[in-house]
Write a protein that holds these residues in place. Sequence first.
Motif, PDB file in Angstrom:
ATOM      1  N   ILE A   1      -5.891   2.568   1.117  1.00 17.28           N
ATOM      2  CA  ILE A   1      -7.097   1.916   0.590  1.00 17.28           C
ATOM      3  C   ILE A   1      -8.146   2.956   0.223  1.00 17.28           C
ATOM      4  O   ILE A   1      -8.786   2.880  -0.844  1.00 17.28           O
ATOM      5  CB  ILE A   1      -7.667   0.915   1.625  1.00 17.28           C
TER       6      ILE A   1
ATOM      7  N   PHE B   1      -1.774   2.084   5.383  1.00 17.61           N
ATOM      8  CA  PHE B   1      -2.581   1.010   4.802  1.00 17.61           C
ATOM      9  C   PHE B   1      -4.039   1.440   4.682  1.00 17.61           C
ATOM     10  O   PHE B   1      -4.659   1.289   3.618  1.00 17.61           O
ATOM     11  CB  PHE B   1      -2.470  -0.245   5.673  1.00 17.61           C
TER      12      PHE B   1
ATOM     13  N   MET C   1       0.822  -1.205   0.000  1.00 17.38           N
ATOM     14  CA  MET C   1       0.000   0.000   0.000  1.00 17.38           C
ATOM     15  C   MET C   1       0.859   1.259   0.000  1.00 17.38           C
ATOM     16  O   MET C   1       0.473   2.285  -0.577  1.00 17.38           O
ATOM     17  CB  MET C   1      -0.944   0.002   1.215  1.00 17.38           C
TER      18      MET C   1
END
Length: 548
Positions: free
Chosen positions: A188, A184, A51
């Motif tokens: 997203i 992370f 990520m």
Amino acid sequence: MDDKSAHLPGKDHSPSDDEKAPPQYVAPSDHEMTGDVRGLSRALQGRHMQMIAIGGSIGAGLFVGSGSAFHNGGPASVLLGFIIIGAMMLFTIQALGELAVLYPVNGAFYMYAVRFIDPAWGFAMGWEYAINWLVILPFEITAAGITISYWRDDINIGVWIAVFLFALVVVQVFAVRGYGEVEFVLGIIKVVAVTGFIILGIIIDCGGVPTDDRGYIGARYWHDPGAFRNGFKGFCTVFVTAAFAFAGTELVGLAAAEAENPRRTLPRATRQVFWRITIFYVLSLFLVGLILRSDSEDLLGSSGANTKASPFVLAIQAAKIKALPSIFNVVITLSVLSVANSATFGSTRTMQALSLRGMGPKFLSYVDPQGRPLWCIVIQLLFGLLAFINEASTGKQIFNWLLALSALNNLFVWGSINLAHIRFRQGWAASGRSVSELPYQASFGVAGSYIGLFLNWVALIATFYTSLFPIGASPNAEAFFESMLALPLAIALYVVWKLYIRGAGGLYVKAHQMDVTTGMREFDPNDEPKEEKTLRNLPARIMHSFVY
């Protein structure tokens, strides 16, 4: 021990007396620390690394700064400029991946410059990179505060600066795991938001939004007002914006020192940069250029984090879609905070690595029992307080000069990574080793690094040209030095180190003098079977090189 095992990374290999030459600079590994200096925590997992690679630095540079590129250069210039800089980044990150898998040491690309180019240049790049993130932090905190004015402009920005700075302090409590988890989650959100915008952009362009009275748009805006604006000069300005938008992509290499298993996670993370560049930058900006007029006066204010001038928000507003502009503004706010989080990570790890290897104050090398470079974090957060300068009447001018210290820094660092990779391959061959012994090879080899270095010079020349001859204005000394201040700073740092060591060792590290063993991670190529290369599996291997 047979000849083959003698040349494996991590094994002892003693050349004959005729071959021996004293290395110009031997860097201590992270495991050769003494006293109260501890190692950094290796808590970043594969999902964190992926990520960080995909969405780690997507922020105001893409969502807001790209608006000025559209207004100055037009949609075709933006598309071409981001493709060129994106290609440069792809070559750069592949080169960095090869080095970081073999040497997952703290300091990463700064250390590679020290070992494979010249200690003085590595010193200059290390401190330039640290300074870059030190001054970026207060800028990003301020930018996050500005995004709130989209909804509420009656609350003093100082309130939001204090809130966001406190949030960053809380993240530091959880050490590198906190950084990884925040990136992370925010990564997203950014990936979902950009993917959603791409789908929406296609619908808008095809005339599928009932509230949009423009109907089918197609490539209308590439004809009127046109694909290019301000000619060649307008095209060159896009390089500056693109370089800023891609800033932070190299953090995946810096994070290698704190990854649980860099051998497995780094190659996959570096390959995923291809999709990040293609989808989240090139494709999204292509669609913005299709559904938003590049001569819109609203784009004139697209700098910093003025989300009211974000081309993404303006494109949604042009389609007369309610509520969605506010939702996307939330994404921009979170993206800016994500970059602020990355700034804290980038500066602290670089300063700690510099001090650990005798290139900075010794107290900065201290790492607490939780694996946090404590004093480096304190300094970074103190720099965050500079965000309150905006409360002063001359705050904006002071801030501009602070940011000028980081203007060209990214290009210097990326160029150094490509050059370090080229020189490393020369030193690797001079030590009697073969490319097949490398645990991970850059997909484009040394040729990719040469191309990346060339494109880096092109971007530097374009930046110099547009700084000297800005669009719609005559040459201005103050504006020029504001854009180029990072260059004399780099030269000054280089000269300081050269004088400090009295020019020992010449202008660069010679190939036969390079230290190619210190910090090397153990790897036996026989441990992992290699896939047979056939025409039948060629498509699968091409896809594998980019995504796995």
